[in-house]
Design a protein around this motif. Structure first.
Motif, short mmCIF file in Angstrom:
data_model
loop_
_atom_site.label_atom_id
_atom_site.label_comp_id
_atom_site.label_asym_id
_atom_site.label_seq_id
_atom_site.Cartn_x
_atom_site.Cartn_y
_atom_site.Cartn_z
N ALA A 107 -29.28 147.48 36.42
CA ALA A 107 -30.13 148.02 35.36
C ALA A 107 -29.36 148.92 34.41
CB ALA A 107 -31.29 148.79 35.98
N LEU A 108 -28.25 149.51 34.88
CA LEU A 108 -27.45 150.39 34.03
C LEU A 108 -26.79 149.63 32.88
CD1 LEU A 108 -25.73 152.63 36.73
CD2 LEU A 108 -27.71 153.20 35.30
N TYR A 109 -26.68 148.31 33.01
CA TYR A 109 -26.01 147.52 31.99
C TYR A 109 -26.96 147.10 30.86
CZ TYR A 109 -22.04 147.02 35.18
OH TYR A 109 -20.98 147.26 36.00
N ILE A 110 -28.24 147.42 31.01
CA ILE A 110 -29.20 147.00 29.99
C ILE A 110 -28.94 147.68 28.66
CG2 ILE A 110 -31.64 147.04 29.33
CD1 ILE A 110 -32.37 146.61 32.23
N VAL A 111 -28.64 148.99 28.72
CA VAL A 111 -28.38 149.73 27.47
C VAL A 111 -27.17 149.18 26.73
CG1 VAL A 111 -27.78 151.98 26.49
CG2 VAL A 111 -29.54 151.82 28.25
N PRO A 112 -26.00 149.04 27.37
CA PRO A 112 -24.88 148.42 26.63
C PRO A 112 -25.18 146.99 26.20
CG PRO A 112 -24.32 148.72 28.96
CD PRO A 112 -25.57 149.49 28.72
N GLY A 113 -26.04 146.30 26.97
CA GLY A 113 -26.43 144.96 26.56
C GLY A 113 -27.21 144.97 25.26
N ILE A 114 -28.13 145.93 25.14
CA ILE A 114 -28.90 146.07 23.90
C ILE A 114 -27.98 146.44 22.74
CG2 ILE A 114 -30.68 147.44 22.74
CD1 ILE A 114 -32.09 147.66 25.45
N LEU A 115 -27.03 147.34 23.03
CA LEU A 115 -26.06 147.72 21.99
C LEU A 115 -25.23 146.52 21.55
CD1 LEU A 115 -24.82 151.18 23.33
CD2 LEU A 115 -26.40 150.75 21.44
N SER A 116 -24.86 145.67 22.51
CA SER A 116 -24.11 144.46 22.17
C SER A 116 -24.94 143.53 21.30
CB SER A 116 -23.68 143.75 23.46
OG SER A 116 -22.98 142.56 23.17
N PHE A 117 -26.24 143.44 21.61
CA PHE A 117 -27.14 142.60 20.82
C PHE A 117 -27.26 143.13 19.39
CE2 PHE A 117 -31.48 141.63 19.33
CZ PHE A 117 -31.41 140.25 19.33
N VAL A 118 -27.41 144.44 19.26
CA VAL A 118 -27.51 145.07 17.93
C VAL A 118 -26.21 144.88 17.15
CG1 VAL A 118 -27.77 147.27 16.71
CG2 VAL A 118 -29.23 146.75 18.67
N ALA A 119 -25.08 145.02 17.85
CA ALA A 119 -23.78 144.81 17.19
C ALA A 119 -23.65 143.37 16.70
CB ALA A 119 -22.64 145.14 18.15
N GLY A 120 -24.18 142.42 17.47
CA GLY A 120 -24.15 141.03 17.05
C GLY A 120 -24.95 140.80 15.78
N ILE A 121 -26.12 141.47 15.68
CA ILE A 121 -26.93 141.36 14.47
C ILE A 121 -26.19 141.97 13.28
CG2 ILE A 121 -29.06 142.13 13.35
CD1 ILE A 121 -30.42 141.96 16.07
N ALA A 122 -25.57 143.14 13.50
CA ALA A 122 -24.82 143.79 12.42
C ALA A 122 -23.67 142.90 11.93
CB ALA A 122 -24.29 145.14 12.90
N ILE A 123 -22.99 142.28 12.88
CA ILE A 123 -21.89 141.39 12.52
C ILE A 123 -22.41 140.17 11.76
CG2 ILE A 123 -20.15 139.82 13.48
CD1 ILE A 123 -19.65 141.88 15.65
N SER A 124 -23.62 139.72 12.11
CA SER A 124 -24.21 138.59 11.39
C SER A 124 -24.44 138.94 9.92
CB SER A 124 -25.55 138.20 12.04
OG SER A 124 -25.36 137.75 13.36
N PHE A 125 -24.91 140.15 9.63
CA PHE A 125 -25.11 140.56 8.24
C PHE A 125 -23.76 140.69 7.52
CE2 PHE A 125 -29.32 141.92 9.75
CZ PHE A 125 -30.10 141.44 8.71
N LEU A 126 -22.77 141.24 8.21
CA LEU A 126 -21.44 141.32 7.61
C LEU A 126 -20.88 139.92 7.37
CD1 LEU A 126 -18.94 142.94 6.74
CD2 LEU A 126 -18.21 142.95 9.13
N ASP A 127 -21.11 139.04 8.33
CA ASP A 127 -20.62 137.67 8.20
C ASP A 127 -21.29 136.95 7.04
OD1 ASP A 127 -18.80 135.80 9.19
OD2 ASP A 127 -20.34 134.74 10.33
N MET A 128 -22.55 137.30 6.76
CA MET A 128 -23.26 136.71 5.63
C MET A 128 -22.56 137.05 4.32
SD MET A 128 -27.24 137.24 4.46
CE MET A 128 -27.76 137.19 6.18
N LEU A 129 -22.11 138.30 4.20
CA LEU A 129 -21.37 138.71 3.01
C LEU A 129 -20.05 137.96 2.92
CD1 LEU A 129 -20.83 140.58 0.58
CD2 LEU A 129 -19.96 142.29 2.20
N ILE A 130 -19.37 137.82 4.04
CA ILE A 130 -18.09 137.11 4.06
C ILE A 130 -18.28 135.64 3.71
CG2 ILE A 130 -16.16 136.40 5.55
CD1 ILE A 130 -16.52 139.04 7.05
#
Length: 260
Positions: free
Chosen positions: A213-236
């Motif tokens: 259960a301790l890995y859920i928080v970094p998992g959520i952060l990884s998911f959010v980072a993936g979304i952020a990278i998707s927006f950056l990738d859209m610009l690229i």
């Protein structure tokens, strides 16, 4: 706990890599990237046909969007080719820009989620076409030997230095350009998609498969980072379509210019 189970517990999610881009055939050797490339041509034709049909003096929203994108590429062509010559190459540049942009954007469209330009063969084909067009344009303007001189002998250069400059200019202007065009487009689309896959798989593993259960928080952060990278990738994705079109126009303009 056996050694095998211990290794399985600590191994983490599967590591993404080049194998993730080798998609299996759908049927009869036809792969997903092939389908997406054909789909992009159909979508562009249908959408821009619909945009151009009203042809009203006061454009509606759809016509305005079509004219805006057309004027954007027209500005690239006019600024880098100049005169009235740019009009001959505008259809090619406009089609190239739309084709690359849509095939890049596939990487963030749900269910499609694969940028076809991350398969090296497609950027190579586009770069090869650009190479043929700007070289043929130069030969038609200056003649074969005139164009060869135009593209390999820098203006105002003479004397023994030409022994070094001519091979370098030939290598740079004739041989290297298509490779850099293809490699730039391929590498950015490949790397961007790989990052999105990495963060997505990491998030899935940490949230659902880690068993902690301790890995859920970094998992959520990884998911959010993936979304952020998707927006950056859209610009690229947009920038790479722009850069490819811009460089193609610059190469054409340089090839047909009166002065080197």
């Amino acid at each position: 706990m056996t050694l095998a189970s211990t290794l399985a517990a600590v191994s983490g999610p599967p590591s993404p890599g080049p194998a993730d881009f080798n998609l299996p055939a759908i049927a009869l050797g036809v792969t997903k990237p092939m389908v997406l490339v054909v789909l992009s041509a159909v979508v562009i034709f249908v959408v821009y046909r619909a945009m151009s049909r009203p042809a009203a003096v006061v454009p509606g929203r759809l016509q305005f969007a079509g004219e805006l994108s057309y004027d954007f590429v027209k500005g690239i062509a006019r600024d880098n080719i100049g005169g009235q010559e740019y009009k001959k190459y505008l259809p090619y540049l406009f089609a190239t820009f739309l084709f690359i942009l849509l095939n890049n954007l596939y990487g963030i469209i749900p269910f499609l989620q694969f940028p076809t330009m991350s398969r090296f063969g497609f950027p190579v084909a586009l770069a090869g076409l650009a190479w043929v067009i700007y070289n043929v344009a130069g030969i038609m303007k200056h003649g074969f030997f005139g164009y060869l001189k135009h593209t390999t002998v820098p203006g105002g250069t003479s004397g023994p230095i030409l022994i070094i400059m001519v091979p370098l200019e030939f290598f740079s202007n004739i041989l290297v350009r298509p490779f850099t065009l293809a490699l730039r487009l391929f590498a950015t689309m490949f790397a961007g998609h790989l990052l999105i896959v990495l963060f997505s798989l990491g998030a899935q593993y940490l949230i659902f498969n880690s068993g902690n259960a301790l890995y859920i928080v970094p998992g959520i952060l990884s998911f959010v980072a993936g979304i952020a990278i998707s927006f950056l990738d859209m610009l690229i994705m947009f920038l790479q379509a722009y850069v490819f079109t811009l460089l193609s126009a610059m190469y054409i303009g340089g090839a047909i210019a009166d002065e080197h």
